[in-house]
Design a protein around this motif. Structure first.
Motif, PDB file in Angstrom:
ATOM      1  N   TYR A  81      48.545  34.942  39.996  1.00  0.00           N
ATOM      2  CA  TYR A  81      48.998  34.957  38.610  1.00  0.00           C
ATOM      3  C   TYR A  81      50.512  34.841  38.611  1.00  0.00           C
ATOM      4  N   SER A  83      52.319  35.550  35.857  1.00  0.00           N
ATOM      5  CA  SER A  83      52.862  36.543  34.928  1.00  0.00           C
ATOM      6  C   SER A  83      51.796  37.594  34.637  1.00  0.00           C
ATOM      7  N   GLY A  86      49.209  36.378  32.026  1.00  0.00           N
ATOM      8  CA  GLY A  86      48.051  35.619  32.510  1.00  0.00           C
ATOM      9  C   GLY A  86      46.950  36.538  33.000  1.00  0.00           C
ATOM     10  N   SER A  89      45.365  38.297  30.026  1.00  0.00           N
ATOM     11  CA  SER A  89      44.465  37.394  29.317  1.00  0.00           C
ATOM     12  C   SER A  89      43.111  37.306  30.010  1.00  0.00           C
ATOM     13  N   ASP A  90      43.121  37.138  31.337  1.00  0.00           N
ATOM     14  CA  ASP A  90      41.850  37.058  32.075  1.00  0.00           C
ATOM     15  C   ASP A  90      41.079  38.366  32.014  1.00  0.00           C
TER      16      ASP A  90
END
Length: 99
Positions: A81, A83, A86, A89-90
């Motif tokens: 990742y 950031s 990210g 979000s996942d």
């Protein structure tokens, strides 16, 4: 490895932590410290997708969770990742699928 150390190393450490929480085992286990270092630099851990949870639950680890952990533990920092957003979000998508 002629690379600078940056924030993405923390993602790797988080992946190792998740791996141990999910399996009850370290991704690389050896009494030889140099072998452990080599494994962290060059080897991928045993896949999580088909493993059973190690502690109390005896269910398979969902593939979406295994994919997140493996991405966190990618050998190349560019493949992890980039950031925390990210990763967030996942993880949120993963939570939505479980609910």
């Amino acid at each position: 490895m002629n690379r600078g150390i940056d924030y993405r190393r923390d993602f790797y450490s988080l992946g190792v932590t998740f791996y141990e929480l999910l399996t009850g085992e370290l991704p690389f286990d050896s009494n030889d410290p140099m072998k452990v270092v080599h494994c962290h630099l060059a080897k991928m851990p045993t896949a999580l997708g088909n493993r059973e949870l190690g502690i109390e639950n005896r269910k398979e680890i969902p593939q979406v969770v295994a994919d997140i952990v493996i991405k966190l533990m990618a050998k190349n920092a560019e493949d992890r990742y980039q950031s925390a957003l990210g990763l967030k979000s996942d993880l949120e998508k993963c939570l939505a699928q479980f609910q």
